[in-house]
Scaffold this motif. Sequence first.
Motif, PDB file in Angstrom:
ATOM      1  N   VAL A  10      -2.093  -2.010  -0.733  1.00 28.45           N
ATOM      2  CA  VAL A  10      -3.350  -2.429  -1.372  1.00 28.45           C
ATOM      3  C   VAL A  10      -4.505  -1.574  -0.857  1.00 28.45           C
ATOM      4  CG1 VAL A  10      -5.001  -4.334  -1.574  1.00 28.45           C
ATOM      5  CG2 VAL A  10      -2.542  -4.781  -1.799  1.00 28.45           C
ATOM      6  N   GLU A  11      -4.528  -1.360   0.449  1.00 29.59           N
ATOM      7  CA  GLU A  11      -5.589  -0.556   1.064  1.00 29.59           C
ATOM      8  C   GLU A  11      -5.559   0.887   0.546  1.00 29.59           C
ATOM      9  OE1 GLU A  11      -6.564   1.125   5.468  1.00 29.59           O
ATOM     10  OE2 GLU A  11      -5.921  -0.983   5.347  1.00 29.59           O
ATOM     11  N   ALA A  12      -4.372   1.443   0.413  1.00 26.37           N
ATOM     12  CA  ALA A  12      -4.236   2.812  -0.100  1.00 26.37           C
ATOM     13  C   ALA A  12      -4.728   2.902  -1.538  1.00 26.37           C
ATOM     14  CB  ALA A  12      -2.788   3.281   0.008  1.00 26.37           C
ATOM     15  N   MET A  13      -4.470   1.858  -2.308  1.00 29.31           N
ATOM     16  CA  MET A  13      -4.967   1.843  -3.690  1.00 29.31           C
ATOM     17  C   MET A  13      -6.493   1.803  -3.713  1.00 29.31           C
ATOM     18  SD  MET A  13      -2.492  -0.518  -6.028  1.00 29.31           S
ATOM     19  CE  MET A  13      -1.499  -1.510  -4.947  1.00 29.31           C
ATOM     20  N   LYS A  14      -7.069   0.936  -2.886  1.00 24.99           N
ATOM     21  CA  LYS A  14      -8.529   0.801  -2.836  1.00 24.99           C
ATOM     22  C   LYS A  14      -9.196   2.092  -2.380  1.00 24.99           C
ATOM     23  CE  LYS A  14      -8.792  -4.170  -1.998  1.00 24.99           C
ATOM     24  NZ  LYS A  14      -9.113  -5.200  -1.011  1.00 24.99           N
ATOM     25  N   ASN A  15      -8.590   2.736  -1.384  1.00 25.46           N
ATOM     26  CA  ASN A  15      -9.178   3.959  -0.816  1.00 25.46           C
ATOM     27  C   ASN A  15      -8.743   5.222  -1.555  1.00 25.46           C
ATOM     28  OD1 ASN A  15     -10.375   2.340   1.116  1.00 25.46           O
ATOM     29  ND2 ASN A  15      -8.725   2.637   2.588  1.00 25.46           N
ATOM     30  N   LYS A  16      -7.952   5.051  -2.610  1.00 26.18           N
ATOM     31  CA  LYS A  16      -7.463   6.179  -3.415  1.00 26.18           C
ATOM     32  C   LYS A  16      -6.730   7.227  -2.574  1.00 26.18           C
ATOM     33  CE  LYS A  16     -10.832   5.687  -7.134  1.00 26.18           C
ATOM     34  NZ  LYS A  16     -11.262   4.369  -6.905  1.00 26.18           N
ATOM     35  N   GLU A  17      -5.896   6.730  -1.636  1.00 23.33           N
ATOM     36  CA  GLU A  17      -5.068   7.611  -0.809  1.00 23.33           C
ATOM     37  C   GLU A  17      -3.742   7.812  -1.552  1.00 23.33           C
ATOM     38  OE1 GLU A  17      -5.558   6.726   3.673  1.00 23.33           O
ATOM     39  OE2 GLU A  17      -5.872   4.811   2.645  1.00 23.33           O
ATOM     40  N   LYS A  18      -3.737   8.815  -2.395  1.00 21.36           N
ATOM     41  CA  LYS A  18      -2.609   9.028  -3.309  1.00 21.36           C
ATOM     42  C   LYS A  18      -1.288   9.299  -2.579  1.00 21.36           C
ATOM     43  CE  LYS A  18      -1.421  12.217  -6.893  1.00 21.36           C
ATOM     44  NZ  LYS A  18      -1.809  13.397  -7.619  1.00 21.36           N
ATOM     45  N   ASP A  19      -1.310  10.169  -1.587  1.00 24.75           N
ATOM     46  CA  ASP A  19      -0.080  10.518  -0.874  1.00 24.75           C
ATOM     47  C   ASP A  19       0.516   9.312  -0.149  1.00 24.75           C
ATOM     48  OD1 ASP A  19      -0.322  13.118  -1.751  1.00 24.75           O
ATOM     49  OD2 ASP A  19      -1.278  13.832   0.092  1.00 24.75           O
ATOM     50  N   LYS A  20      -0.343   8.582   0.546  1.00 21.04           N
ATOM     51  CA  LYS A  20       0.118   7.406   1.289  1.00 21.04           C
ATOM     52  C   LYS A  20       0.670   6.359   0.315  1.00 21.04           C
ATOM     53  CE  LYS A  20      -1.331   4.153   4.844  1.00 21.04           C
ATOM     54  NZ  LYS A  20      -2.404   3.739   5.746  1.00 21.04           N
TER      55      LYS A  20
END
Length: 145
Positions: A10-20
């Motif tokens: 969820v955090e990666a989606m919010k922060n737009k961390e595509k690779d993670k």
Amino acid sequence: MVEKLKADMVEAMKNKEKDKLTVIRMVKAAMDQEHIDRKKEINDELLVEVVSRQIKMRRESILEFEKGNREDLIEKTKSEITILEAYLPEQLSDEEVSAIIDEIFAEVKPESQKDMGKVMKEATAKLKGKTDMKKVSEMIKNRLS
């Protein structure tokens, strides 16, 4: 750990961390597949098993990328390994692994290379997910020879 994986997704989606996000989704998909195929319960043990397998595959890929001089893919794969390692339990040092192998040798009392299977069975039970089993196998081979 499974909850941490979901929260990180969820955090990666919010922060737009595509690779993670890609790596986390791959782990989640592999866990779901294991759950369906082998009827394994989705828990921390399954997560460690899946993540360990994913890391092993990536390490093998790095060896192939090095043969092909693909620095771009090597760096990308190393960053994926770093992301995956966050979902493994604390890894043991070489000294700790060596001490555990000493205990196993005291229990099993191997006499030759023929006893490799017995020693590895015990080592796997005690060390799986806590260290690289390939390294453990090499350490045991060296001691047996």
